[in-house]
Design an enzyme around this catalytic site. Structure first.
Site, PDB file in Angstrom:
ATOM      1  N   GLY A  50     -12.251  13.134   9.497  1.00 33.84           N
ATOM      2  CA  GLY A  50     -13.385  13.063  10.419  1.00 33.84           C
ATOM      3  C   GLY A  50     -13.701  14.327  11.199  1.00 33.84           C
ATOM      4  N   GLU A 105      -9.859  16.321  17.181  1.00 30.96           N
ATOM      5  CA  GLU A 105     -10.175  14.996  16.649  1.00 30.96           C
ATOM      6  C   GLU A 105     -11.684  14.784  16.653  1.00 30.96           C
ATOM      7  OE1 GLU A 105      -9.666  12.443  15.130  1.00 30.96           O
ATOM      8  OE2 GLU A 105      -7.808  11.397  15.553  1.00 30.96           O
ATOM      9  N   ASP A 106     -12.141  13.866  15.817  1.00 30.82           N
ATOM     10  CA  ASP A 106     -13.560  13.509  15.841  1.00 30.82           C
ATOM     11  C   ASP A 106     -13.871  12.567  16.993  1.00 30.82           C
ATOM     12  OD1 ASP A 106     -12.113  11.409  14.693  1.00 30.82           O
ATOM     13  OD2 ASP A 106     -13.500  11.089  13.030  1.00 30.82           O
ATOM     14  N   ASP A 109     -10.715   6.589  20.297  1.00 35.89           N
ATOM     15  CA  ASP A 109     -11.194   5.229  20.531  1.00 35.89           C
ATOM     16  C   ASP A 109     -10.111   4.486  21.333  1.00 35.89           C
ATOM     17  OD1 ASP A 109     -12.618   2.844  20.211  1.00 35.89           O
ATOM     18  OD2 ASP A 109     -11.935   2.497  18.180  1.00 35.89           O
ATOM     19  N   LYS A 137     -14.445   7.209  23.589  1.00 34.83           N
ATOM     20  CA  LYS A 137     -14.942   5.902  24.058  1.00 34.83           C
ATOM     21  C   LYS A 137     -13.929   5.405  25.093  1.00 34.83           C
ATOM     22  CE  LYS A 137     -16.221   4.423  19.386  1.00 34.83           C
ATOM     23  NZ  LYS A 137     -16.061   3.342  18.413  1.00 34.83           N
ATOM     24  N   VAL A 159     -19.992   4.697  15.647  1.00 35.70           N
ATOM     25  CA  VAL A 159     -20.898   5.812  15.374  1.00 35.70           C
ATOM     26  C   VAL A 159     -20.490   6.541  14.087  1.00 35.70           C
ATOM     27  CG1 VAL A 159     -21.609   6.180  17.762  1.00 35.70           C
ATOM     28  CG2 VAL A 159     -19.542   7.295  16.925  1.00 35.70           C
ATOM     29  N   ASP A 165     -17.389   8.774   9.591  1.00 34.88           N
ATOM     30  CA  ASP A 165     -17.853   7.959   8.458  1.00 34.88           C
ATOM     31  C   ASP A 165     -17.789   6.469   8.753  1.00 34.88           C
ATOM     32  OD1 ASP A 165     -14.951   7.657   8.368  1.00 34.88           O
ATOM     33  OD2 ASP A 165     -15.285   6.734   6.418  1.00 34.88           O
TER      34      ASP A 165
HETATM   35  P1  IMP Z   1      -8.078   5.236  17.637  1.00 32.12           P
HETATM   36  O1  IMP Z   1      -6.712   5.292  17.048  1.00 32.12           O
HETATM   37  O2  IMP Z   1      -8.492   3.798  17.961  1.00 32.12           O
HETATM   38  O3  IMP Z   1      -8.287   6.138  18.829  1.00 32.12           O
HETATM   39  O4  IMP Z   1      -9.091   5.617  16.517  1.00 32.12           O
HETATM   40  C1  IMP Z   1      -9.205   6.892  16.045  1.00 32.12           C
HETATM   41  C2  IMP Z   1      -9.804   6.936  14.663  1.00 32.12           C
HETATM   42  O5  IMP Z   1     -10.555   5.748  14.340  1.00 32.12           O
HETATM   43  C3  IMP Z   1     -10.780   8.080  14.595  1.00 32.12           C
HETATM   44  O6  IMP Z   1     -10.141   9.291  14.253  1.00 32.12           O
HETATM   45  C4  IMP Z   1     -11.750   7.601  13.555  1.00 32.12           C
HETATM   46  O7  IMP Z   1     -11.262   7.920  12.269  1.00 32.12           O
HETATM   47  C5  IMP Z   1     -11.768   6.094  13.710  1.00 32.12           C
HETATM   48  N1  IMP Z   1     -12.895   5.662  14.564  1.00 32.12           N
HETATM   49  C6  IMP Z   1     -12.825   5.100  15.788  1.00 32.12           C
HETATM   50  N2  IMP Z   1     -14.051   4.823  16.266  1.00 32.12           N
HETATM   51  C7  IMP Z   1     -14.921   5.257  15.323  1.00 32.12           C
HETATM   52  C8  IMP Z   1     -16.359   5.280  15.245  1.00 32.12           C
HETATM   53  O8  IMP Z   1     -17.102   4.845  16.135  1.00 32.12           O
HETATM   54  N3  IMP Z   1     -16.863   5.811  14.101  1.00 32.12           N
HETATM   55  C9  IMP Z   1     -16.114   6.307  13.091  1.00 32.12           C
HETATM   56  N4  IMP Z   1     -14.784   6.319  13.136  1.00 32.12           N
HETATM   57  C10 IMP Z   1     -14.178   5.787  14.232  1.00 32.12           C
END
Ligand code: IMP
Length: 187
Positions: A50, A105-106, A109, A137, A159, A165
């Protein structure tokens, strides 16, 4: 103007952050990072897939001695929910012991992916690790993680675009858009 091909083929993500706004913010982030991190090389680690678009623009906005490396992860969970179980599918290729690391990071979340990566990198004894994400977020966070540089804070939307993606699609959109929920079939 010719619409972007990804938008012609099928469902159109609802525009959230324009390519122009992203470019301005990434340039400012690059300057901020360059001014904030102490002197010395910066070992940038982009989290694939990402962050590849963001990292490519970000390093070009950082007037510093930058080394580029990549870490590929696979997160388990549903198409739109991370479970926090992260598998490293490609490890970094350069040693980071004693180095100043910038993890790119992209999107952050729940924070579970960053938590996992910070724990992993700390076992390799870098001098410091700063985290930079294009998107965050905050309302979704389930674990406290340090995020030092944030491009944009967004509400709880799924998003896509600018590297992000859904099912491997939309990474090539030049802007960030909200993916509409698939419409329910007509009764
Ligand atoms: P986390 O571990 O919940 O913080 O999620 C991180 C990963 O989930 C990111 O690096 C993305 O690959 C994916 N992700 C979380 N939210 C989104 C979104 O809104 N769009 C696309 N990928 C997301």
């Amino acid at each position: 103007m010719c619409p972007h091909p990804s938008r012609i083929e099928n469902d159109l993500p609802l525009p959230l952050i324009s390519a122009e706004d992203i470019a301005q913010r990434v340039a400012a982030l690059g300057r901020e990072i360059a001014a904030t991190l102490p002197p010395g090389p910066i070992h940038v680690i982009a989290v694939l897939r990402g962050a590849f678009v963001f990292a490519a623009d970000l390093v070009r906005a950082m007037p510093r001695d930058v080394r580029c490396d990549f870490l590929a992860v696979r997160s388990y969970g549903s198409a739109t929910e991370s479970s926090g179980i992260v598998e490293i599918t490609h490890d970094i290729g350069l040693p980071i012991t004693g180095q100043q690391v910038l993890l790119v990071e992209d999107i952050v979340d729940t924070g579970l992916t960053i938590r996992h990566l910070l724990d992993l990198l700390s076992t390799r004894h870098p001098a410091s690790v700063h985290v930079c994400t294009l998107l965050s977020k905050p309302s979704r966070r389930s674990t406290e993680v340090p995020v030092h540089f944030v491009g944009f804070e967004i509400a709880d939307h799924f998003v896509v675009g600018y590297g992000l993606d859904h099912d491997q699609r939309y990474r090539n959109l030049p802007h960030v858009g909200i993916l509409a929920e698939p419409s329910s079939p007509a009764p």
